[in-house]
Scaffold this motif. Structure first.
Motif, PDB file in Angstrom:
ATOM      1  N   GLY A  32      15.286  41.174  15.088  1.00 48.37           N
ATOM      2  CA  GLY A  32      16.842  41.794  15.443  1.00 48.37           C
ATOM      3  C   GLY A  32      17.297  42.928  14.318  1.00 48.37           C
ATOM      4  N   LYS A  33      16.747  42.761  13.317  1.00 52.14           N
ATOM      5  CA  LYS A  33      17.328  43.631  12.031  1.00 52.14           C
ATOM      6  C   LYS A  33      16.365  44.855  12.471  1.00 52.14           C
ATOM      7  CE  LYS A  33      17.400  43.810   7.028  1.00 52.14           C
ATOM      8  NZ  LYS A  33      17.032  43.201   5.695  1.00 52.14           N
ATOM      9  N   ARG A  34      15.155  45.006  12.752  1.00 50.36           N
ATOM     10  CA  ARG A  34      14.367  45.864  13.129  1.00 50.36           C
ATOM     11  C   ARG A  34      14.696  46.861  14.301  1.00 50.36           C
ATOM     12  NH1 ARG A  34       9.424  42.402  11.084  1.00 50.36           N
ATOM     13  NH2 ARG A  34       9.685  42.773   8.736  1.00 50.36           N
ATOM     14  N   GLY A  35      15.692  46.386  15.074  1.00 50.19           N
ATOM     15  CA  GLY A  35      15.941  47.140  16.482  1.00 50.19           C
ATOM     16  C   GLY A  35      15.474  46.413  17.570  1.00 50.19           C
ATOM     17  N   TYR A  36      15.989  46.869  18.852  1.00 50.54           N
ATOM     18  CA  TYR A  36      16.177  46.264  20.098  1.00 50.54           C
ATOM     19  C   TYR A  36      14.664  46.011  20.637  1.00 50.54           C
ATOM     20  CZ  TYR A  36      17.092  45.687  25.311  1.00 50.54           C
ATOM     21  OH  TYR A  36      17.071  45.041  26.383  1.00 50.54           O
ATOM     22  N   GLU A  37      13.684  47.068  20.450  1.00 49.82           N
ATOM     23  CA  GLU A  37      12.342  47.051  20.988  1.00 49.82           C
ATOM     24  C   GLU A  37      11.762  45.852  20.406  1.00 49.82           C
ATOM     25  OE1 GLU A  37      11.289  48.542  23.765  1.00 49.82           O
ATOM     26  OE2 GLU A  37      13.097  49.614  23.762  1.00 49.82           O
ATOM     27  N   ARG A  42       9.311  40.060  20.330  1.00 46.87           N
ATOM     28  CA  ARG A  42       9.674  38.912  19.780  1.00 46.87           C
ATOM     29  C   ARG A  42      10.171  37.787  20.749  1.00 46.87           C
ATOM     30  NH1 ARG A  42       7.816  34.883  16.181  1.00 46.87           N
ATOM     31  NH2 ARG A  42       7.915  33.485  17.724  1.00 46.87           N
ATOM     32  N   LEU A  43      11.069  38.202  21.516  1.00 50.29           N
ATOM     33  CA  LEU A  43      11.762  37.335  22.788  1.00 50.29           C
ATOM     34  C   LEU A  43      10.583  37.005  23.761  1.00 50.29           C
ATOM     35  CD1 LEU A  43      14.063  36.073  24.171  1.00 50.29           C
ATOM     36  CD2 LEU A  43      14.506  38.381  25.044  1.00 50.29           C
ATOM     37  N   TYR A  44       9.783  38.142  24.112  1.00 53.42           N
ATOM     38  CA  TYR A  44       8.807  37.886  24.845  1.00 53.42           C
ATOM     39  C   TYR A  44       7.690  36.879  24.485  1.00 53.42           C
ATOM     40  CZ  TYR A  44      10.351  40.923  28.690  1.00 53.42           C
ATOM     41  OH  TYR A  44      11.299  41.372  29.673  1.00 53.42           O
ATOM     42  N   GLN A  45       7.524  37.033  23.219  1.00 51.89           N
ATOM     43  CA  GLN A  45       6.509  36.229  22.630  1.00 51.89           C
ATOM     44  C   GLN A  45       6.834  34.586  22.846  1.00 51.89           C
ATOM     45  OE1 GLN A  45       5.529  37.169  18.457  1.00 51.89           O
ATOM     46  NE2 GLN A  45       4.654  35.137  18.058  1.00 51.89           N
ATOM     47  N   ASP A  46       8.146  34.448  22.491  1.00 52.01           N
ATOM     48  CA  ASP A  46       8.777  33.184  22.751  1.00 52.01           C
ATOM     49  C   ASP A  46       8.952  32.675  24.238  1.00 52.01           C
ATOM     50  OD1 ASP A  46       9.209  32.484  20.370  1.00 52.01           O
ATOM     51  OD2 ASP A  46      10.602  33.795  19.853  1.00 52.01           O
ATOM     52  N   VAL A  47       9.152  33.534  25.118  1.00 47.06           N
ATOM     53  CA  VAL A  47       9.156  33.317  26.504  1.00 47.06           C
ATOM     54  C   VAL A  47       7.965  32.762  27.148  1.00 47.06           C
ATOM     55  CG1 VAL A  47       9.426  34.167  28.918  1.00 47.06           C
ATOM     56  CG2 VAL A  47      11.330  34.820  27.032  1.00 47.06           C
ATOM     57  N   ASP A  48       6.907  33.859  26.792  1.00 42.83           N
ATOM     58  CA  ASP A  48       5.391  33.536  27.148  1.00 42.83           C
ATOM     59  C   ASP A  48       4.913  31.916  26.611  1.00 42.83           C
ATOM     60  OD1 ASP A  48       5.390  35.695  28.150  1.00 42.83           O
ATOM     61  OD2 ASP A  48       3.896  36.824  26.965  1.00 42.83           O
ATOM     62  N   ASN A  49       5.401  31.592  25.279  1.00 36.17           N
ATOM     63  CA  ASN A  49       5.107  30.572  24.762  1.00 36.17           C
ATOM     64  C   ASN A  49       5.580  29.276  25.368  1.00 36.17           C
ATOM     65  OD1 ASN A  49       3.896  28.476  22.499  1.00 36.17           O
ATOM     66  ND2 ASN A  49       6.142  28.362  22.096  1.00 36.17           N
ATOM     67  N   PHE A 105      22.668  42.846  21.603  1.00 36.32           N
ATOM     68  CA  PHE A 105      21.322  43.304  22.136  1.00 36.32           C
ATOM     69  C   PHE A 105      21.514  42.392  23.333  1.00 36.32           C
ATOM     70  CE2 PHE A 105      18.649  44.295  18.115  1.00 36.32           C
ATOM     71  CZ  PHE A 105      19.279  45.559  18.061  1.00 36.32           C
ATOM     72  N   LYS A 106      20.960  42.680  24.526  1.00 39.11           N
ATOM     73  CA  LYS A 106      21.086  41.900  25.913  1.00 39.11           C
ATOM     74  C   LYS A 106      19.530  42.024  26.657  1.00 39.11           C
ATOM     75  CE  LYS A 106      26.026  41.699  26.466  1.00 39.11           C
ATOM     76  NZ  LYS A 106      26.359  42.682  25.367  1.00 39.11           N
ATOM     77  N   TRP A 107      19.416  40.796  27.307  1.00 33.75           N
ATOM     78  CA  TRP A 107      18.105  40.663  27.969  1.00 33.75           C
ATOM     79  C   TRP A 107      18.686  39.688  29.079  1.00 33.75           C
ATOM     80  CZ3 TRP A 107      15.183  36.423  29.028  1.00 33.75           C
ATOM     81  CH2 TRP A 107      13.942  36.439  29.495  1.00 33.75           C
ATOM     82  N   ILE A 108      18.340  40.050  30.305  1.00 38.40           N
ATOM     83  CA  ILE A 108      18.562  39.404  31.523  1.00 38.40           C
ATOM     84  C   ILE A 108      17.205  39.263  32.234  1.00 38.40           C
ATOM     85  CG2 ILE A 108      19.835  39.090  33.804  1.00 38.40           C
ATOM     86  CD1 ILE A 108      21.798  40.942  32.394  1.00 38.40           C
ATOM     87  N   ALA A 109      17.264  37.873  32.826  1.00 38.75           N
ATOM     88  CA  ALA A 109      16.230  37.494  33.631  1.00 38.75           C
ATOM     89  C   ALA A 109      16.493  36.919  34.972  1.00 38.75           C
ATOM     90  CB  ALA A 109      14.967  36.516  33.050  1.00 38.75           C
ATOM     91  N   GLY A 134      21.937  48.756  31.853  1.00 40.33           N
ATOM     92  CA  GLY A 134      21.144  50.004  31.362  1.00 40.33           C
ATOM     93  C   GLY A 134      21.536  50.679  30.179  1.00 40.33           C
ATOM     94  N   PHE A 135      22.221  50.165  29.723  1.00 36.20           N
ATOM     95  CA  PHE A 135      22.868  50.718  28.371  1.00 36.20           C
ATOM     96  C   PHE A 135      21.894  50.666  27.431  1.00 36.20           C
ATOM     97  CE2 PHE A 135      27.570  49.376  29.829  1.00 36.20           C
ATOM     98  CZ  PHE A 135      27.519  50.624  30.736  1.00 36.20           C
ATOM     99  N   VAL A 136      21.867  51.255  26.180  1.00 37.33           N
ATOM    100  CA  VAL A 136      21.053  51.150  24.963  1.00 37.33           C
ATOM    101  C   VAL A 136      21.623  49.809  24.604  1.00 37.33           C
ATOM    102  CG1 VAL A 136      20.602  52.005  22.713  1.00 37.33           C
ATOM    103  CG2 VAL A 136      21.241  53.750  24.721  1.00 37.33           C
ATOM    104  N   GLY A 137      20.026  49.269  24.160  1.00 37.26           N
ATOM    105  CA  GLY A 137      20.244  47.872  23.577  1.00 37.26           C
ATOM    106  C   GLY A 137      20.298  46.983  24.831  1.00 37.26           C
ATOM    107  N   GLN A 138      20.524  47.271  25.901  1.00 37.53           N
ATOM    108  CA  GLN A 138      20.421  46.486  27.135  1.00 37.53           C
ATOM    109  C   GLN A 138      19.655  46.757  28.466  1.00 37.53           C
ATOM    110  OE1 GLN A 138      24.682  45.869  28.183  1.00 37.53           O
ATOM    111  NE2 GLN A 138      25.431  46.016  26.054  1.00 37.53           N
TER     112      GLN A 138
END
Length: 222
Positions: A32-37, A42-49, A105-109, A134-138
């Motif tokens: 989170g500290k390093r930015g949205y991307e 990291r989120l996808y790493q956890d979702v995949d797991n 930051f936001k992510w929706i599935a 579609g905003f920056v960080g979302q």
């Protein structure tokens, strides 16, 4: 020698593979500290797991589960490891899984029990045209495709082709590419209706295929 309490979060991040008890907490915090991307990666790493190590191993118990069971479980697992994750939070409707951070930051599935490709397209439009800003960080989201299909690869290839040739999204300059994390997934990008900027969607299969053919499994069915 330093005790564990004397390590910085960044130092602990480098020790995650050696100390399973810290369970990825440092890298999630630093992401989170390093930015949205980086946060998304990291989120996808956890979702995949969660999909591979929590959902699939329990496929035999999930054959009759409704779509929302998967949404509640995935959001719940994400919450347990520190994400602000919820199911059905209001966002111009009720997205299936909604993750946000204190940095905005936001992510929706949007998830779909696969029945036909028209249903997948409908879910894609819900994600892209209703729930996401579609905003920056979302500007990242995902389609989760829950399937009992024998060949996940065939399903995903057909879905990729259908999306690539959809007239609405061809007009939005949709581009489909391979996923560098998992070859069974793929990435689509198109111009978001709200911002006109690029919106990225990762398409992930969730296989719950369970058709054992060994003697003991066949005997239990009798």
């Amino acid at each position: 020698m330093l005790s564990l309490e004397q390590f910085s979060i960044e130092q602990l991040e480098g020790l995650e593979d050696s100390i399973p008890e810290i369970a990825g907490f440092p890298s999630r915090l630093m992401a989170g500290k390093r930015g949205y991307e980086t946060w998304i990666a990291r989120l996808y790493q956890d979702v995949d797991n969660i999909i591979k190590n929590r959902i699939y191993p329990s496929a035999s118990y999930r054959q009759d589960d409704a779509e929302d069971r998967y949404n509640v479980d995935i959001a719940g697992f994400l919450s347990q490891i520190g994400y602000q994750a919820s199911h059905d939070k209001w966002m111009n409707g009720h997205p299936d899984i909604y993750v946000e951070s204190s940095r905005g930051f936001k992510w929706i599935a949007e998830s779909k029990l696969h029945s036909d490709y028209g249903t997948l397209l409908s879910g894609f439009k819900q994600l892209c045209e209703r729930y996401s800003s579609g905003f920056v960080g979302q500007n990242h989201g995902a389609i989760l495709i829950i399937t009992k299909n024998i060949s996940t690869k065939s399903l995903m290839n057909t879905w990729k082709e259908r999306l690539s040739n959809d007239e609405d999204y061809k007009n939005k300059k949709v581009v489909v590419d391979n996923c560098q994390i998992d070859e069974l997934c793929f990435i689509s990008k198109h111009e978001h209706t709200v911002t006109g900027e690029s919106f990225t969607v990762r398409h992930l299969p969730i296989s719950i295929l369970c058709k054992p053919t060994d003697k003991s499994a066949l005997a239990r069915k009798k």
